[in-house]
Design a protein around this motif. Sequence first.
Motif, mmCIF file in Angstrom:
data_model
loop_
_atom_site.group_PDB
_atom_site.id
_atom_site.type_symbol
_atom_site.label_atom_id
_atom_site.label_comp_id
_atom_site.label_asym_id
_atom_site.label_seq_id
_atom_site.Cartn_x
_atom_site.Cartn_y
_atom_site.Cartn_z
ATOM 1 N N ASN A 138 0.827 -1.146 0.073
ATOM 2 C CA ASN A 138 0.141 0.034 0.212
ATOM 3 C C ASN A 138 0.817 1.320 -0.022
ATOM 4 O O ASN A 138 0.549 2.256 -0.732
ATOM 5 N N ALA A 139 1.962 1.185 0.902
ATOM 6 C CA ALA A 139 2.617 2.228 0.828
ATOM 7 C C ALA A 139 3.317 2.703 -0.396
ATOM 8 O O ALA A 139 3.395 3.785 -0.955
ATOM 9 N N ILE A 140 3.930 1.609 -1.199
ATOM 10 C CA ILE A 140 4.561 1.880 -2.402
ATOM 11 C C ILE A 140 3.651 2.229 -3.432
ATOM 12 O O ILE A 140 3.749 3.376 -4.364
ATOM 13 N N LEU A 141 2.146 1.622 -3.575
ATOM 14 C CA LEU A 141 1.273 2.010 -4.504
ATOM 15 C C LEU A 141 0.871 3.261 -4.187
ATOM 16 O O LEU A 141 0.512 4.221 -5.327
ATOM 17 N N GLY A 142 0.904 3.870 -2.938
ATOM 18 C CA GLY A 142 0.421 5.127 -2.514
ATOM 19 C C GLY A 142 1.219 6.258 -3.202
ATOM 20 O O GLY A 142 0.552 7.353 -3.235
ATOM 21 N N LEU A 143 2.246 5.834 -3.495
ATOM 22 C CA LEU A 143 3.349 6.968 -4.012
ATOM 23 C C LEU A 143 3.084 7.158 -5.739
ATOM 24 O O LEU A 143 3.434 8.187 -6.132
ATOM 25 N N VAL A 144 2.260 6.262 -6.219
ATOM 26 C CA VAL A 144 2.044 6.319 -7.646
ATOM 27 C C VAL A 144 1.389 7.231 -8.320
ATOM 28 O O VAL A 144 1.889 7.984 -8.995
ATOM 29 N N PRO A 145 0.176 7.457 -7.706
ATOM 30 C CA PRO A 145 -0.647 8.610 -8.127
ATOM 31 C C PRO A 145 0.143 9.954 -8.130
ATOM 32 O O PRO A 145 -0.137 10.608 -9.224
ATOM 33 N N PRO A 146 0.595 10.541 -7.114
ATOM 34 C CA PRO A 146 1.367 11.743 -7.262
ATOM 35 C C PRO A 146 2.212 11.883 -8.275
ATOM 36 O O PRO A 146 2.452 12.996 -9.028
ATOM 37 N N ILE A 147 3.230 10.769 -8.498
ATOM 38 C CA ILE A 147 4.011 10.573 -9.597
ATOM 39 C C ILE A 147 3.502 10.656 -11.018
ATOM 40 O O ILE A 147 3.862 11.507 -11.879
ATOM 41 N N LEU A 148 2.460 9.979 -10.947
ATOM 42 C CA LEU A 148 1.578 10.145 -12.340
ATOM 43 C C LEU A 148 1.055 11.455 -12.727
ATOM 44 O O LEU A 148 0.951 11.900 -13.648
ATOM 45 N N ILE A 149 0.672 12.260 -11.538
ATOM 46 C CA ILE A 149 0.007 13.564 -11.701
ATOM 47 C C ILE A 149 1.499 14.548 -12.254
ATOM 48 O O ILE A 149 1.156 15.297 -13.142
ATOM 49 N N LYS A 150 2.451 14.233 -11.750
ATOM 50 C CA LYS A 150 3.748 14.992 -12.110
ATOM 51 C C LYS A 150 3.613 14.801 -13.563
ATOM 52 O O LYS A 150 4.083 15.550 -14.538
ATOM 53 N N HIS A 151 3.753 13.391 -14.232
ATOM 54 C CA HIS A 151 3.737 13.211 -15.491
ATOM 55 C C HIS A 151 2.809 13.785 -16.388
ATOM 56 O O HIS A 151 3.013 14.199 -17.749
ATOM 57 N N ILE A 152 1.409 13.839 -15.819
ATOM 58 C CA ILE A 152 0.296 14.410 -16.614
ATOM 59 C C ILE A 152 0.560 15.836 -16.856
ATOM 60 O O ILE A 152 0.415 16.495 -18.055
ATOM 61 N N ILE A 153 1.125 16.720 -15.846
ATOM 62 C CA ILE A 153 1.321 17.937 -15.837
ATOM 63 C C ILE A 153 2.399 18.171 -16.797
ATOM 64 O O ILE A 153 2.566 19.353 -17.381
ATOM 65 N N ASP A 154 3.796 17.737 -16.567
ATOM 66 C CA ASP A 154 5.040 18.128 -17.150
ATOM 67 C C ASP A 154 5.249 17.382 -18.446
ATOM 68 O O ASP A 154 5.657 18.002 -19.386
ATOM 69 N N SER A 155 4.174 16.343 -18.848
ATOM 70 C CA SER A 155 4.435 15.670 -20.175
ATOM 71 C C SER A 155 3.211 15.513 -21.043
ATOM 72 O O SER A 155 3.138 16.086 -22.305
ATOM 73 N N ALA A 156 2.266 14.760 -20.541
ATOM 74 C CA ALA A 156 1.084 14.711 -21.345
ATOM 75 C C ALA A 156 0.298 15.952 -21.719
ATOM 76 O O ALA A 156 -0.074 16.251 -22.998
ATOM 77 N N LEU A 157 0.147 16.994 -20.751
ATOM 78 C CA LEU A 157 -0.609 18.158 -21.196
ATOM 79 C C LEU A 157 0.389 19.016 -21.982
ATOM 80 O O LEU A 157 -0.347 19.526 -22.849
ATOM 81 N N PRO A 158 1.518 19.440 -21.772
ATOM 82 C CA PRO A 158 2.161 20.405 -22.527
ATOM 83 C C PRO A 158 2.273 19.870 -23.998
ATOM 84 O O PRO A 158 2.314 20.533 -24.927
ATOM 85 N N GLU A 159 2.415 18.388 -24.244
ATOM 86 C CA GLU A 159 2.678 17.747 -25.485
ATOM 87 C C GLU A 159 1.332 17.460 -26.158
ATOM 88 O O GLU A 159 1.299 16.989 -27.162
ATOM 89 N N SER A 218 6.440 18.663 -10.868
ATOM 90 C CA SER A 218 7.317 18.338 -9.559
ATOM 91 C C SER A 218 6.817 19.169 -8.206
ATOM 92 O O SER A 218 6.571 18.378 -7.270
ATOM 93 N N ILE A 219 6.357 20.154 -8.523
ATOM 94 C CA ILE A 219 6.079 21.091 -7.414
ATOM 95 C C ILE A 219 4.549 20.364 -6.675
ATOM 96 O O ILE A 219 4.175 20.372 -5.827
ATOM 97 N N VAL A 220 3.638 20.211 -7.855
ATOM 98 C CA VAL A 220 2.281 19.828 -7.468
ATOM 99 C C VAL A 220 2.414 18.353 -6.940
ATOM 100 O O VAL A 220 1.683 18.197 -5.724
ATOM 101 N N ALA A 221 3.230 17.435 -7.255
ATOM 102 C CA ALA A 221 3.385 16.109 -6.743
ATOM 103 C C ALA A 221 4.048 16.295 -5.465
ATOM 104 O O ALA A 221 3.832 15.305 -4.559
ATOM 105 N N PHE A 222 4.868 17.325 -5.326
ATOM 106 C CA PHE A 222 5.739 17.275 -4.112
ATOM 107 C C PHE A 222 4.699 17.815 -2.790
ATOM 108 O O PHE A 222 4.603 17.079 -1.830
ATOM 109 N N VAL A 223 3.761 18.601 -3.332
ATOM 110 C CA VAL A 223 2.633 19.050 -2.088
ATOM 111 C C VAL A 223 1.697 17.804 -1.807
ATOM 112 O O VAL A 223 1.387 17.585 -0.997
#
Length: 604
Positions: free
Chosen positions: A49-70, A297-302
């Motif tokens: 659970n602890a490891i999987l719980g880290l995944v959504p914020p990291i995915l948000i980072k990729h959505i903001i930094d990669s998927a949306l700009p591209e 990264s900032i959003v994922a960090f928060v």
Amino acid sequence: MRLGVSRLRFANEKIEMPRVTKKMLTRIVSYFLPYWTKMLLVTVIIITNAILGLVPPILIKHIIDSALPEKDLTQLGMLIIFSIGVTVILGLLQVAQAYLNVWIAKHIILNMKNQMYAHLQKMSINFYTAAKPGEIITRITSDIDGIQDIFNTTVVSALTSMVVLISTAVVLIGMNWKLAVVGMIILPTFIIPTRKVGKVRWKIAKESQEKISDLNQMVQESFSISGALLSKIFTKEKAELESFKKINHEVINLQIKESVVGRWFRMTITTFIAVGPMLIYFYGGYLFIKGELSIGSIVAFVALLGRLYAPVSQLSNIHIDITRSLALFQRIFDYLDKRAEIENKPGAIELEEVQGKVEFNKVHFSYTKSVKVLDDISFSVEPGMMIALVGSSGVGKTTITNLIPRLYEVNQGKITIDDLDIRDVTLESLRNNIGVVMQEPYLFNATIEENLRYGKNDATEQEMIAACKAAYIHDFIMNLPDKYQTVVGNRGIKLSGGEKQRVSIARVILKDPRIIILDEATSSLDSVSEKFIQKALVPLLKDRTSFVIAHRLSTVLAADQIFVIENGTIAESGRHEELIRKNGLYRKIYDTQFNDNSEICKGG
């Protein structure tokens, strides 16, 4: 009013924190060890659970930094689907963990209650004379039930918090160590005041448990059949209600205090938790402007910062939870550590094929060291003899009969049955060969059949009927609407005194013991009931060794031997005619009954 003593006792009691020792911790762990495989599975789920719980914020980072700009809809869809899938898996794992948590906690409670009940069964009558029923009920119910909270909120919560804290800290440092340091600056403010809060909460929790015991005691006394009758007869319902309201109000106040203690401390923590993201936005914005960090990264960090603060907040309270847990375990262990005064000695043998010879050899006994009850009692009773014990109230008659089944232990001397010291035989085999008919018979709030089977669980219907016929109660039972399935009520309240007594005699007849102890069953009955009881006693006493605490002259005249007890000693002994001729203490007792038409004596 009757609870004033308890309140005074607690007010004068010095409250001390439970001492954490290796022995105590080892003892606590021993209750969890049988379920180590399931606890290991819980640990695996927590880590997953602890490891999987880290995944959504990291995915948000990729959505903001990669998927949306591209403007990549395929990548965006895949990231969102992946995030939803992880969330579903997390939910399923949490359900599995919740089930395992409850399963483990409930089985620990199951074993502890069984252990407590078995231990309390071994305690001597001395223990039950001194202990409050409400206190016993509290220890075996609410105290042990509290173990579930200990497991869920202390063990599992602490493990979860540590795993989440470590995994989140590692990811944060990996993303940007500078921003991680800023986010962690306020963590020490979560921990500093916890020790003082823990002491206060433990003190309140301990007092709360004491008050709950008092409340249970009051409920047990008030709603027993005797207590209910007494309050109605003396019209004390309003007074009892006021007493209940008062102690109930005290319990609620303590529970409220316990739940809110440290709230100011928690409010401070909440404030700092709100400040953390602002610091991240400020410093993260600075790093973004300098080109060292992306917005994602900032959003994922928060988002991850919440996973960092939540376990720290929980761990900051862990001292409070551990302290309260130790207080509960200490109360439970206090009872489990009470020594059973009467136990089977190592190598105790079974008492079999009892003939019924009973001998007291220089027996001394006292309930307390300062008051001697029996002093140098010696006598020998041959199989099949009927012994009458007479004397004024409180001279030791009942004490003598209580020593035979080892309800109490002799201080000096010994008691033998068929030349075997009763301390050398097992308690079960000893008591299986002894039947007791009490002056005030106790019946359970169950059917007549269930009360009868208490004497012999595997008795056939024919055996029960034969026993009831011998006790002159069968015809009465058959006239009841439900016959042997009639529920007799609390303490047999639906039956008359004579009917209850005959059911209890039938129960002893079913048991078929070789030795009978009879605390004269007719002393408080009307003449008709007494006549039936006297008839019922004939088959019960036939060919058995019997000890009768005599209240009636008819019992004394039928005895093979009479022991006159005075000041804890046998003042006189012999048959009725012999003792009359001696013109001593027995003659005075006899003349008192004959002239005043009163009982020989009362009590024992």
